[in-house]
Scaffold this active site. Structure first.
Site, PDB file in Angstrom:
ATOM      1  N   SER A   7     -53.826 -57.638  -0.880  1.00 34.54           N
ATOM      2  CA  SER A   7     -54.161 -57.331  -2.277  1.00 34.54           C
ATOM      3  C   SER A   7     -53.534 -56.007  -2.701  1.00 34.54           C
ATOM      4  O   SER A   7     -53.847 -54.948  -2.144  1.00 34.54           O
ATOM      5  CB  SER A   7     -55.679 -57.230  -2.439  1.00 34.54           C
ATOM      6  OG  SER A   7     -55.967 -56.650  -3.697  1.00 34.54           O
ATOM      7  N   HIS A  32     -51.915 -60.993  -3.360  1.00 35.43           N
ATOM      8  CA  HIS A  32     -53.090 -61.136  -4.228  1.00 35.43           C
ATOM      9  C   HIS A  32     -53.020 -60.108  -5.352  1.00 35.43           C
ATOM     10  O   HIS A  32     -52.829 -58.917  -5.112  1.00 35.43           O
ATOM     11  CB  HIS A  32     -54.330 -60.901  -3.366  1.00 35.43           C
ATOM     12  CG  HIS A  32     -55.633 -61.203  -3.996  1.00 35.43           C
ATOM     13  ND1 HIS A  32     -56.100 -62.493  -4.187  1.00 35.43           N
ATOM     14  CD2 HIS A  32     -56.608 -60.384  -4.471  1.00 35.43           C
ATOM     15  CE1 HIS A  32     -57.305 -62.449  -4.738  1.00 35.43           C
ATOM     16  NE2 HIS A  32     -57.636 -61.173  -4.931  1.00 35.43           N
ATOM     17  N   ASP A  34     -55.036 -58.635  -8.460  1.00 38.10           N
ATOM     18  CA  ASP A  34     -56.382 -58.520  -9.019  1.00 38.10           C
ATOM     19  C   ASP A  34     -56.332 -58.029 -10.459  1.00 38.10           C
ATOM     20  O   ASP A  34     -56.115 -56.846 -10.712  1.00 38.10           O
ATOM     21  CB  ASP A  34     -57.182 -57.496  -8.204  1.00 38.10           C
ATOM     22  CG  ASP A  34     -57.682 -58.062  -6.889  1.00 38.10           C
ATOM     23  OD1 ASP A  34     -58.267 -59.155  -6.890  1.00 38.10           O
ATOM     24  OD2 ASP A  34     -57.491 -57.384  -5.856  1.00 38.10           O
ATOM     25  N   MET A  36     -58.315 -57.107 -13.773  1.00 34.07           N
ATOM     26  CA  MET A  36     -59.680 -56.742 -14.198  1.00 34.07           C
ATOM     27  C   MET A  36     -59.660 -56.276 -15.642  1.00 34.07           C
ATOM     28  O   MET A  36     -58.729 -55.586 -16.055  1.00 34.07           O
ATOM     29  CB  MET A  36     -60.214 -55.589 -13.350  1.00 34.07           C
ATOM     30  CG  MET A  36     -60.245 -55.866 -11.874  1.00 34.07           C
ATOM     31  SD  MET A  36     -60.891 -54.425 -11.005  1.00 34.07           S
ATOM     32  CE  MET A  36     -60.593 -54.929  -9.314  1.00 34.07           C
ATOM     33  N   HIS A  65     -55.953 -63.303  -9.245  1.00 31.38           N
ATOM     34  CA  HIS A  65     -57.422 -63.355  -9.269  1.00 31.38           C
ATOM     35  C   HIS A  65     -57.891 -62.758 -10.588  1.00 31.38           C
ATOM     36  O   HIS A  65     -57.825 -61.549 -10.783  1.00 31.38           O
ATOM     37  CB  HIS A  65     -57.951 -62.553  -8.067  1.00 31.38           C
ATOM     38  CG  HIS A  65     -59.426 -62.479  -7.984  1.00 31.38           C
ATOM     39  ND1 HIS A  65     -60.070 -61.597  -7.137  1.00 31.38           N
ATOM     40  CD2 HIS A  65     -60.424 -63.157  -8.629  1.00 31.38           C
ATOM     41  CE1 HIS A  65     -61.378 -61.744  -7.265  1.00 31.38           C
ATOM     42  NE2 HIS A  65     -61.618 -62.672  -8.167  1.00 31.38           N
ATOM     43  N   MET A  67     -60.441 -61.448 -12.768  1.00 32.74           N
ATOM     44  CA  MET A  67     -61.800 -60.897 -12.946  1.00 32.74           C
ATOM     45  C   MET A  67     -61.917 -60.484 -14.406  1.00 32.74           C
ATOM     46  O   MET A  67     -61.991 -59.305 -14.762  1.00 32.74           O
ATOM     47  CB  MET A  67     -62.003 -59.722 -11.988  1.00 32.74           C
ATOM     48  CG  MET A  67     -62.214 -60.186 -10.558  1.00 32.74           C
ATOM     49  SD  MET A  67     -62.067 -58.851  -9.374  1.00 32.74           S
ATOM     50  CE  MET A  67     -60.301 -58.769  -9.216  1.00 32.74           C
ATOM     51  N   MET A 136     -66.342 -64.628  -2.917  1.00 31.59           N
ATOM     52  CA  MET A 136     -66.277 -63.157  -2.918  1.00 31.59           C
ATOM     53  C   MET A 136     -67.211 -62.612  -1.845  1.00 31.59           C
ATOM     54  O   MET A 136     -68.379 -63.013  -1.762  1.00 31.59           O
ATOM     55  CB  MET A 136     -66.693 -62.586  -4.281  1.00 31.59           C
ATOM     56  CG  MET A 136     -65.725 -62.816  -5.410  1.00 31.59           C
ATOM     57  SD  MET A 136     -64.063 -62.156  -5.131  1.00 31.59           S
ATOM     58  CE  MET A 136     -64.369 -60.397  -4.917  1.00 31.59           C
ATOM     59  N   ASP A 174     -62.559 -62.691  -0.099  1.00 32.27           N
ATOM     60  CA  ASP A 174     -61.988 -61.503  -0.732  1.00 32.27           C
ATOM     61  C   ASP A 174     -63.021 -60.388  -0.779  1.00 32.27           C
ATOM     62  O   ASP A 174     -64.054 -60.527  -1.424  1.00 32.27           O
ATOM     63  CB  ASP A 174     -61.550 -61.889  -2.150  1.00 32.27           C
ATOM     64  CG  ASP A 174     -60.881 -60.747  -2.910  1.00 32.27           C
ATOM     65  OD1 ASP A 174     -60.588 -59.709  -2.293  1.00 32.27           O
ATOM     66  OD2 ASP A 174     -60.659 -60.918  -4.119  1.00 32.27           O
TER      67      ASP A 174
HETATM   68  C1  DX5 Z   1     -62.255 -56.722  -5.433  1.00 30.51           C
HETATM   69  C2  DX5 Z   1     -60.913 -57.389  -5.405  1.00 30.51           C
HETATM   70  C3  DX5 Z   1     -60.341 -57.472  -4.041  1.00 30.51           C
HETATM   71  C4  DX5 Z   1     -59.990 -56.147  -3.414  1.00 30.51           C
HETATM   72  C5  DX5 Z   1     -60.149 -56.250  -1.935  1.00 30.51           C
HETATM   73  O1  DX5 Z   1     -62.792 -56.827  -6.685  1.00 30.51           O
HETATM   74  O2  DX5 Z   1     -61.012 -58.701  -5.891  1.00 30.51           O
HETATM   75  O3  DX5 Z   1     -59.205 -58.332  -4.025  1.00 30.51           O
HETATM   76  O4  DX5 Z   1     -58.687 -55.749  -3.708  1.00 30.51           O
HETATM   77  O5  DX5 Z   1     -59.950 -55.019  -1.384  1.00 30.51           O
HETATM   78  P1  DX5 Z   1     -60.537 -54.569   0.024  1.00 30.51           P
HETATM   79  O6  DX5 Z   1     -59.878 -55.443   1.046  1.00 30.51           O
HETATM   80  O7  DX5 Z   1     -60.159 -53.148   0.125  1.00 30.51           O
HETATM   81  O8  DX5 Z   1     -62.017 -54.800  -0.021  1.00 30.51           O
HETATM   82 ZN    ZN Z   2     -59.368 -60.162  -5.549  1.00 32.90          ZN
END
Ligand code: DX5
Ligand code: ZN
Length: 215
Positions: A7, A32, A34, A36, A65, A67, A136, A174
């Site tokens: 990620s 990955h 992310d 947000m 992903h 969010m 998650m 994740d």
């Molecule tokens: C959290 C993200 C994850 C995050 C994981 O909201 O969706 O993908 O990057 O990071 P680590 O492995 O550091 O928990």
């Molecule tokens: Zn993620």
């Protein structure tokens, strides 16, 4: 077959291109991304321009992903910019079914994610429409959190459901995944392993290789 999915949330953005090239060269198959929005989760990360830049230079499978509340607003653009898979949260909109249809119709892999508090039953109505279920293992919104151990039972439950009725569906986890808990998660049935901090903090190549060796 298991897939490592680093990620980039945990990358150093000053060196993003270089760091993505390093995970790719070390053999990770997925990346990955992310996204947000500050609404579905408290934090804001990044979005379209980063996806576009990574796509131009990388052949990795780009696992986006979302969010984000009402992710249906962004599907066409994410695909235009080069997403290979898009995962939406079951908690994030009231048109999950049509959004998954839209993603599939545009030729991209579909995923449905559940937060730690959301029961596995929430994904059941969508199993025919997804290529991947994301369980998650932290509350979404931030990297570097501690793995929530109660999620292990949900991983096992999703694995049972997949094995019984949907053998082609992948099971992604994740959040808080480390070399220390990897084996337990693989044994529970996870096959797409997202990990941010455990890859990008420290020696990236060595971390990728060590994960791959143990998968
Ligand atoms: C959290 C993200 C994850 C995050 C994981 O909201 O969706 O993908 O990057 O990071 P680590 O492995 O550091 O928990
Ligand atoms: Zn993620």
């Amino acid at each position: 077959m298991n897939y490592l999915c680093p990620s980039i949330l945990a990358a150093d953005f000053w060196e993003l291109g270089e760091q993505v090239a390093r995970v790719e060269k070390a053999g990770a198959p997925y990346l990955h991304i992310d996204v947000m929005d500050g609404m579905f989760v408290p934090s804001i990360s990044f979005g379209m321009p980063i996806l576009a830049s990574v796509r131009r230079r990388s052949g990795l499978f780009l696992d986006v992903h979302m969010m984000v509340s009402k992710p249906e607003r962004y599907i066409a653009e994410l695909i235009r910019l080069g997403a290979d898979g898009i995962t939406i949260h079951v908690e994030a909109c009231d048109c999950i079914s049509s959004t998954l249809d839209q993603i599939r119709a545009l030729g991209v892999k579909t995923g449905i994610a559940i937060n730690p508090e959301t029961p596995v039953s929430a994904v059941l109505p969508y199993m025919e429409k997804v290529d991947m279920v994301l369980v998650m293992t932290v509350r979404p919104g931030f990297g570097g959190q501690e793995y929530i151990i109660d999620c292990i039972d949900k991983i096992k439950e999703v694995r049972r459901i997949i094995n019984q009725n949907y053998p082609g569906v992948k099971l992604e986890i994740d959040g808080g995944v480390t070399l220390g808990n990897l084996e337990m998660n693989l044994a529970a049935g996870a096959d797409v392993i997202v990990t941010g901090s455990a890859i990008f903090k420290g020696d990236i190549e060595a971390n990728v290789r060590e994960f791959l060796k143990r998968m």
